[in-house]
Design an enzyme around this catalytic site. Structure first.
Site, PDB file in Angstrom:
ATOM      1  N   SER A   1      -7.152   9.657  40.960  1.00 53.87           N
ATOM      2  CA  SER A   1      -7.444   8.786  39.823  1.00 53.87           C
ATOM      3  C   SER A   1      -8.930   8.465  39.666  1.00 53.87           C
ATOM      4  O   SER A   1      -9.419   8.333  38.548  1.00 53.87           O
ATOM      5  CB  SER A   1      -6.649   7.484  39.944  1.00 53.87           C
ATOM      6  OG  SER A   1      -5.266   7.743  39.989  1.00 53.87           O
ATOM      7  N   HIS A  53     -10.546   3.365  40.314  1.00 60.83           N
ATOM      8  CA  HIS A  53     -10.608   3.638  38.890  1.00 60.83           C
ATOM      9  C   HIS A  53     -11.950   3.191  38.301  1.00 60.83           C
ATOM     10  O   HIS A  53     -12.595   3.933  37.551  1.00 60.83           O
ATOM     11  CB  HIS A  53      -9.471   2.919  38.168  1.00 60.83           C
ATOM     12  CG  HIS A  53      -8.113   3.443  38.520  1.00 60.83           C
ATOM     13  ND1 HIS A  53      -6.971   3.106  37.823  1.00 60.83           N
ATOM     14  CD2 HIS A  53      -7.705   4.293  39.495  1.00 60.83           C
ATOM     15  CE1 HIS A  53      -5.918   3.713  38.346  1.00 60.83           C
ATOM     16  NE2 HIS A  53      -6.346   4.430  39.380  1.00 60.83           N
TER      17      HIS A  53
END
Length: 295
Positions: A200, A246
């Site tokens: 991610s 993230h």
């Protein structure tokens, strides 16, 4: 070199089309960067091409070096503009199969971990114990079938256009720098005994670079902003998501993507790879800082 239209220089605000010098234009070929008018531009997978690049001709117009087919960021045009994206997806899938086959002992050895006992009694392990490889290897591990499915779909959707726009070397630099930046921020902020894993961070880096690409092409930013906003809402509302990865990947990817796509042409390579090097320096600095706090 752009051809100048007749008239006083101060009256011109935009360059003239390389085939029609009397027509001002703000559009450039995404391969050779020559200015092209609406009659000359040819739709391409990324932006527009001039007639010469679209047909594969390199004669005429600017000097050969200037008209040699290049990506929007100055990279080499590849026969398969999605090859590295396919390889990255393949590596992630292969390692996920290894995780399923070997079990937790494989995942625990390579996932992102600050400093903790994996088994007790046993040695303390983690990045703080010198296992820096975890910053990188965690990018290729996943916690469930849905986790890897969502990430690989995102990688395919975002990675293909970026690989075509940047070229292979720049695309790889973007992917890995974004991924390790996400791991470094996780190491800095998250609890040291909190394991994390997944692609991610790198994929959010592709999100940031996609925004830079859309801006470079003067396209509509709203779809990218909406999709990014939805992903950020999930990031901060769903349980068991390492939001630090993230955010770290997104910030690094946006910075690198902007440098890749907006660097001045005369010193483009220096700015592009210099920005990647700066991100890695920050990663090393954050890692050393957190290690000092934990040991």
């Amino acid at each position: 070199m752009d051809h100048a239209a007749a008239g006083p220089p101060e009256a011109r605000s935009l360059p003239g089309c390389y085939r029609h010098p009397d027509r001002e234009t703000g559009i450039r070929c995404t391969r050779c960067e020559r200015p092209i008018c609406t009659d000359c531009m040819v739709n391409a997978s990324v932006g527009f091409h001039c007639p010469d690049c679209a047909s594969g001709r390199t004669g005429g117009g600017p000097a050969p070096a200037a008209s040699r087919p290049r990506t929007l960021a100055g990279g080499t045009i590849a026969a398969d503009p999605r090859l590295l994206t396919k390889i990255l997806i393949g590596v992630n899938l292969a390692l996920f199969l290894v995780q399923l086959s070997v079990g937790d002992r494989f995942t625990q050895q390579f996932e992102m971990l600050g400093r903790a006992y994996i088994t007790f009694p046993g040695p303390v392990e983690g990045v703080a114990e010198g296992q820096w490889y975890r910053l990188l290897t965690a990018m290729f591990l996943h916690g469930s079938s849905m986790h890897i499915l969502f990430n690989m779909l995102s990688l395919w959707w975002l990675g293909g256009p970026l690989e075509g726009a940047l070229g292979r070397a720049r695309y790889l630099a973007l992917y890995f720098c974004s991924g390790v930046a996400g791991s470094a921020l996780t190491y800095l902020i998250a609890e040291p005994n909190q394991p994390s894993l997944g692609a991610s961070g790198a994929i959010f880096g592709l999100f940031g670079a996609t925004a830079a690409l859309v801006r470079r092409l003067n396209a509509d930013m709203r779809p990218v902003v909406i999709l990014l906003a939805i992903n950020l809402v999930f990031t901060f509302t769903w349980a068991d998501i390492a939001w630090e990865a993230h955010v770290g990947g997104l910030v690094a990817g946006a910075a690198i993507g902007f440098a890749m796509l907006h660097a001045p042409r005369e010193r483009r390579t220096l700015v592009q790879y210099g920005t990647c090097a700066l991100v890695l320096v920050v990663v090393v600095g954050l890692t050393l800082l957190r290690t000092a706090q934990l040991t």
